[in-house]
Enzyme design. Structure first.
Site, PDB file in Angstrom:
ATOM      1  N   ASP A 103       0.828  -1.209   0.000  1.00 46.88           N
ATOM      2  CA  ASP A 103       0.000   0.000   0.000  1.00 46.88           C
ATOM      3  C   ASP A 103       0.857   1.251   0.000  1.00 46.88           C
ATOM      4  O   ASP A 103       1.536   1.555   0.982  1.00 46.88           O
ATOM      5  CB  ASP A 103      -0.915  -0.006   1.223  1.00 46.88           C
ATOM      6  N   ASP A 326       0.271   8.185  -8.739  1.00 47.72           N
ATOM      7  CA  ASP A 326      -0.047   7.071  -7.849  1.00 47.72           C
ATOM      8  C   ASP A 326      -0.366   5.828  -8.654  1.00 47.72           C
ATOM      9  O   ASP A 326      -1.289   5.827  -9.460  1.00 47.72           O
ATOM     10  CB  ASP A 326      -1.234   7.438  -6.954  1.00 47.72           C
TER      11      ASP A 326
END
Length: 447
Positions: A103, A326
């Protein structure tokens, strides 16, 4: 076949671990959640359903970013504990292999630990700190403990043990001790690379929506406690990744390259490498670039979005660092006012198809043809100092044989340069010079 998902994670490094004896170059294997190799792979789910699920996760992730950028209480901003990739590491002495969610939106790595007060079902063995000779609790006044925000840390004063607490928006949570341990990463070459003294969270109270195939979260953000931030000098503060649109539905895996030789080389005039500065902003977890414009064919549209950085009056300031890059977000999210102009230019440029609604209502601009081939415009993204020319797979997603949709959507919050836009690029991060580089590449040949 519908365009496939491949999301990846960023690694960000600073010096906290000794680099003695560690290789300067190695690769790490990741398994996408939708790959047949994934432990949660369900062959009954259609490609379209997988795509729609990824789009929904993009929205959830963008909300999480928005909360973290606009609120001081980070607990309220942690929305969703799922992820796109699983990563295998070993922890402790003797080593125990754990399979956890990678993550980029988290910093502190945590895994389930025995003895459990409350642990969710896990297929693999749960790490037992009492059986490891290298486990060491962090004291409350340590630098590593203080690196957690005030809402994330606590202290067992009677034993002087630093505590962490993470609460996610989907009712998932993890609580436990902050400690150091020996962590080993299985490189793609087959030789594990060990890092003693790695800071992590030993979670003995965990629950919510975590999948039973995962042991916890591997924090890969840019903050000081990120696993990758702790590796810093071991890989010369350089890494790159290549995202293939094929690997989500094949037995291929994604590999991220770490170290001196991982950055795209611009020595040759024909290399096609372009670079743009990373912008330093809070919170450190995210990676900020400056988007100046996007071209549709020959029409260049200046980007009007503000960086999401409210001042004391709650007004957005026009500064650099107006978009987050991202790999954990599928779609690209652009400021709503700019998106109106941009999407109109796209609609005017598409040939052989008419605009239709997305059956799922998730994407704003879809185009359907009869029997003719759909003509799609060339789209170029203009970052500061870097013009990144996108292929059709970077800007459009094929939902059926006769329908494609723009894989960019409007937002009134933080702008995000997502995963689809990065497919089949070698994207390199030089955290010493603070630059991100892009180079077109057939990523399927590099898996």
């Amino acid at each position: 076949m519908a365009t496939q998902i491949l999301l990846c994670f960023f690694l960000f490094f600073s010096v906290t671990l000794s680099s003695s004896g560690h290789p300067k170059n190695f690769s790490v294997e990741l398994i996408h959640r939708d790959s047949p190799l994934s432990p949660i792979y369900n062959p009954q789910i259609t490609v379209t359903d997988r795509l729609n699920a990824a789009f929904l996760r993009s929205v959830s992730r963008s909300r999480r970013f928005n909360h973290q950028l606009s609120q001081t209480d980070l607990q309220s901003g942690l929305i969703g504990a799922d992820g796109e990739f699983f990563m295998s590491i070993t922890i402790g002495t003797p080593p125990i292999k754990v399979f956890a969610i990678a993550d980029t939106g988290s910093d502190l790595t945590w895994v389930q630990c025995k003895p459990c007060q409350q642990c969710y079902k896990e297929n693999g063995p749960i790490f037992d700190k009492k059986k490891s000779s290298t486990y060491k609790s962090e004291p409350c006044d340590s630098r590593n403990c203080q690196a957690l925000s005030s809402t994330e840390r606590g202290c067992d004063e009677s034993n002087n043990i630093c505590k962490y607490r993470y609460s996610y928006g989907d009712q998932s949570f993890s609580k436990g001790d902050v400690a150091t341990e020996t962590v080993s990463i299985d490189s793609a070459s087959g030789s594990p690379v060990s890092f003693p003294g790695t800071v992590f969270g030993c979670g003995y109270n965990n629950g919510g929506t975590f999948d039973e195939t995962g042991s916890g979260i591997i924090g890969l953000g840019g903050g000081h406690l990120s696993l990758i931030s702790q590796l810093g000098s071991s890989i010369s503060k350089k890494f790159s990744y290549c995202l293939s649109h094929k690997s989500a539905t094949t037995n291929g895996t994604s590999v991220i390259n770490l170290g001196t030789n991982s950055i795209p080389s611009s020595l040759s005039k024909d290399s096609g490498v372009v670079s743009t500065p990373l912008v330093d902003k809070e919170p450190l977890t995210y990676y900020y670039l400056t988007l100046e414009a996007i071209s549709v064919g020959k029409k260049k549209i200046p980007y009007t979005g503000s960086s999401y950085n409210p001042n004391d009056d709650g007004i957005l300031s026009e500064t650099s660092g107006n978009i987050i890059i991202d790999s954990g977000t599928t779609l690209t999210l652009l400021e709503a006012g700019f998106f109106d102009k941009f999407s109109s230019a796209v609609e005017e440029s598409v040939t052989g198809a008419k605009r239709v609604s997305d059956p799922q209502g998730l994407l704003s601009h879809c185009f359907k043809s009869g029997s003719a081939e759909i003509g799609l415009p060339e789209i170029t993204v203009h970052f500061t100092g870097a013009d990144v020319r996108l292929s059709p797979i970077n800007a459009f997603v094929k939902l059926s044989e006769d329908m494609v949709c723009l894989s960019m959507v409007p937002t009134t919050e933080v702008a995000i340069y997502g995963n689809f836009a990065q497919m089949d690029f070698l994207v390199g991060y030089d955290l010493e010079t603070r630059t991100v580089s892009f180079q077109h590449m057939d990523c399927s040949a590099n898996l």
